[in-house]
Design an enzyme around this catalytic site. Structure first.
Site, PDB file in Angstrom:
ATOM      1  N   THR A   1       0.845  -1.193   0.000  1.00  0.00           N
ATOM      2  CA  THR A   1       0.000   0.000   0.000  1.00  0.00           C
ATOM      3  C   THR A   1       0.883   1.246   0.000  1.00  0.00           C
ATOM      4  O   THR A   1       1.930   1.251   0.653  1.00  0.00           O
ATOM      5  CB  THR A   1      -0.881  -0.001   1.262  1.00  0.00           C
ATOM      6  OG1 THR A   1      -1.740  -1.143   1.214  1.00  0.00           O
ATOM      7  CG2 THR A   1      -1.752   1.256   1.366  1.00  0.00           C
TER       8      THR A   1
ATOM      9  N   GLY B   1       2.957   4.323   7.439  1.00  0.00           N
ATOM     10  CA  GLY B   1       2.577   5.724   7.206  1.00  0.00           C
ATOM     11  C   GLY B   1       1.208   5.823   6.554  1.00  0.00           C
ATOM     12  O   GLY B   1       0.457   6.771   6.781  1.00  0.00           O
TER      13      GLY B   1
ATOM     14  N   ASP C   1       6.223  -4.139  -1.579  1.00  0.00           N
ATOM     15  CA  ASP C   1       5.648  -3.036  -0.803  1.00  0.00           C
ATOM     16  C   ASP C   1       6.696  -1.947  -0.566  1.00  0.00           C
ATOM     17  O   ASP C   1       7.903  -2.207  -0.620  1.00  0.00           O
ATOM     18  CB  ASP C   1       5.137  -3.579   0.549  1.00  0.00           C
ATOM     19  CG  ASP C   1       4.134  -2.639   1.207  1.00  0.00           C
ATOM     20  OD1 ASP C   1       3.862  -1.544   0.673  1.00  0.00           O
ATOM     21  OD2 ASP C   1       3.615  -3.013   2.283  1.00  0.00           O
ATOM     22  N   GLY C   2       6.235  -0.751  -0.269  1.00  0.00           N
ATOM     23  CA  GLY C   2       7.106   0.377   0.045  1.00  0.00           C
ATOM     24  C   GLY C   2       7.462   0.403   1.521  1.00  0.00           C
ATOM     25  O   GLY C   2       7.207  -0.548   2.268  1.00  0.00           O
TER      26      GLY C   2
ATOM     27  N   LYS D   1      14.255   7.431   1.645  1.00  0.00           N
ATOM     28  CA  LYS D   1      13.777   6.579   2.750  1.00  0.00           C
ATOM     29  C   LYS D   1      14.933   5.906   3.495  1.00  0.00           C
ATOM     30  O   LYS D   1      14.713   5.273   4.527  1.00  0.00           O
ATOM     31  CB  LYS D   1      12.838   5.481   2.210  1.00  0.00           C
ATOM     32  CG  LYS D   1      11.659   5.988   1.375  1.00  0.00           C
ATOM     33  CD  LYS D   1      10.648   6.690   2.217  1.00  0.00           C
ATOM     34  CE  LYS D   1       9.418   7.160   1.479  1.00  0.00           C
ATOM     35  NZ  LYS D   1       8.595   6.147   0.887  1.00  0.00           N
TER      36      LYS D   1
ATOM     37  N   GLU E   1      -0.175  -5.543   5.952  1.00  0.00           N
ATOM     38  CA  GLU E   1       1.148  -5.611   5.321  1.00  0.00           C
ATOM     39  C   GLU E   1       2.045  -6.609   6.062  1.00  0.00           C
ATOM     40  O   GLU E   1       2.763  -7.403   5.453  1.00  0.00           O
ATOM     41  CB  GLU E   1       1.790  -4.223   5.321  1.00  0.00           C
ATOM     42  CG  GLU E   1       1.082  -3.253   4.391  1.00  0.00           C
ATOM     43  CD  GLU E   1       1.584  -1.825   4.477  1.00  0.00           C
ATOM     44  OE1 GLU E   1       1.362  -1.081   3.522  1.00  0.00           O
ATOM     45  OE2 GLU E   1       2.188  -1.449   5.494  1.00  0.00           O
TER      46      GLU E   1
HETATM   47  C1  5RP Z   1       1.571   1.994   4.170  1.00  0.00           C
HETATM   48  C2  5RP Z   1       3.046   1.867   4.108  1.00  0.00           C
HETATM   49  C3  5RP Z   1       3.731   2.447   2.923  1.00  0.00           C
HETATM   50  O1  5RP Z   1       4.443   1.445   2.292  1.00  0.00           O
HETATM   51  C4  5RP Z   1       4.659   3.523   3.389  1.00  0.00           C
HETATM   52  O2  5RP Z   1       3.926   4.489   4.111  1.00  0.00           O
HETATM   53  C5  5RP Z   1       5.361   4.202   2.205  1.00  0.00           C
HETATM   54  O3  5RP Z   1       4.435   4.873   1.425  1.00  0.00           O
HETATM   55  P1  5RP Z   1       4.841   5.748   0.179  1.00  0.00           P
HETATM   56  O4  5RP Z   1       5.305   4.808  -0.871  1.00  0.00           O
HETATM   57  O5  5RP Z   1       3.591   6.484  -0.167  1.00  0.00           O
HETATM   58  O6  5RP Z   1       5.937   6.689   0.623  1.00  0.00           O
HETATM   59  O7  5RP Z   1       3.695   1.303   4.953  1.00  0.00           O
HETATM   60  O8  5RP Z   1       1.060   1.511   5.373  1.00  0.00           O
END
Ligand code: 5RP
Length: 221
Positions: free
Chosen positions: A32, A100, A85-86, A125, A107
């Protein structure tokens, strides 16, 4: 290079990384967030190369389904070959802070269930030590004050994330000031507080693979 370009570059490199591993039976786990959204958009174009996706949020599910990707419940997935995932922060040992976007519980479940966890980030990051980003802690609503006091005892300064109810019906405490020099231990300690559903340290099930984009190119480790 703009940050959105870096997120897109990382996501597209993740597609190139996973594509040779996919077969018609593969189930792809999908995270997400804004970086993952670029991944989803590119995944839609290769939807005929795998069976289905499992998703970590209602938002990602809707985006996947709009692109024609079949989304199944994790309970119906015999195995999840790869999960992409990010992250909000990643340190040199690949432990993460996530959540975030508030999707940390689903997740973390998919990160634990998958065969390979691939984390996609831009280089903003990357940190020497986790903890500048406030640690999200998902909490059952009735335990909010008790968990907040317990996080203070651990050295944290929790703030209730106003107006967010998670996909699981819970609330989030964003916690600053924690010393995360031992991510595995702190992840376990926070998990042990009664009323905590999940915390955003992903150390016990950290990524196997990091795909990180910077102005110098995409680096996979
Ligand atoms: C969501 C997360 C996202 O992976 C994290 O917040 C990074 O988001 P973005 O790619 O918008 O910077 O953990 O719960």
């Amino acid at each position: 290079m703009k940050i959105e370009d870096l997120k897109k570059a990382a996501a597209e490199a993740a597609i190139a990384y996973i594509e040779p591993k996919l077969n018609p039976d593969s189930i792809v786990g999908v995270g997400t967030g804004s970086t993952t959204n670029y991944f989803i958009d590119a995944l839609g174009a290769i939807r005929h190369k795998f069976d289905a996706a499992v998703s970590s949020s209602e938002g990602s599910t809707a985006r996947l389904e709009n692109l024609g990707v079949r989304v199944i419940n994790l309970n119906a997935a015999p195995r999840v070959s790869v999960y992409v995932d990010g992250a909000d922060e990643v340190e040199p040992g690949k432990a993460l802070i996530k959540g975030g976007g508030g999707a940390l519980t689903r997740e973390k479940i998919i990160a634990a269930a998958c065969e390979e966890f691939v984390c996609v980030v831009d280089n903003t990051k990357f940190v020497d030590q986790l903890g500048s980003f406030p640690l999200p802690v998902e909490v059952l609503p009735m335990a909010r004050s008790f968990v907040a006091r317990s996080l203070v005892e651990l050295g944290g300064d929790p703030t209730y994330r106003d107006s967010l109810i998670t996909d699981n019906g819970n609330v989030i405490l964003d916690t600053q000031g924690l010393n995360i020099d031992d991510p595995d231990s702190l992840e376990k300690a926070i998990n042990n507080i009664a009323g905590v559903v999940t915390n955003g340290i992903f150390a016990i099930n950290r990524p196997n693979t990091l795909v990180m984009a910077s102005a110098d190119g995409v680096f996979i480790s």
